[in-house]
Design an enzyme around this catalytic site. Sequence first.
Site: not given
Ligand code: 15L
Length: 273
Positions: A81-83, A22, A42, A144
């Site tokens: 990475g995983v987000s 994104g 990626d 995470y």
């Molecule tokens: C994050 O770290 C996420 O990658 C993103 O998708 C949102 O969820 C964001 O935090 C958030 O806290 O709104």
Amino acid sequence: MTAAASIAPLYARLLLTGAAGGLGRELRPRLKAHCGVLRVSDIADLGAAAPGEELMPAALEQADAVHALLDGIDAVVHLGGVSVEGPFGPILQANIVGVYNLYEAARKHKVRRIVFASSNHVTGFYRQDEVIDATMPMRPDGYYGISKAFGENMAQFYFDRYGIETVSLRIGSSFPEPVDRRMLATWMSFDDLERLVVASLSAPVVGHSVIYGMSDNATTWWDNTPARHIGYRPQDSSEPFRADREARQPRIDPTDPVARYQGGGFCIKGPFD
Ligand code: 15L
């Protein structure tokens, strides 16, 4: 049209990981304006190379691939990475093994600076009625957030031991618009995201700095005073969205963990067995 001044003289070849995600899709055309060659990576489809781009797909948990990825690179914007919060296994591979591979490759290839996409979820278990800064103890709100805390510690170690500079960005919520009341405090516009990344790449001396990624919102839980040397000046605000978001969510239950903690919904994810 980019939101930030050019940094072309500073970095001939810049690497953007997570370029198909994104935020990666937003930053990819914007960063190209600030460097000579932009190498994009990626595990997902990267599409066709634009002029001045190099495509190099790589899985972060594969050391050989990450070492090839950093060959010839001057600086990295690491979004890969995983987000989101989820089971530990994939987070371990992409975010913990992956960030180790990245820093080891950066050391071997003499990379000067890394901009690391950390997250507000490193401190997600602070309450929404507290204002914190990045010098305060971490309180991750899940695996995470723990992986991002690990990444920040990795950055600190590689600066202390090897002199590789990092700016760790504790990104709030970077979306086209704030989608709920929580994001009135955590939102960062894409233009401000670009300003923050470009400031992090171009500030003359950063050591290992930690900064929260947010726009100039009227309400906030984060004080960026300790990171003023980065020179980030947000120009957008969630305020124009306030009336609409408050009308959509008129009642907040303060005993609900989602409304009590800064990490919001991440704080109640899991267990995953
Ligand atoms: C994050 O770290 C996420 O990658 C993103 O998708 C949102 O969820 C964001 O935090 C958030 O806290 O709104």
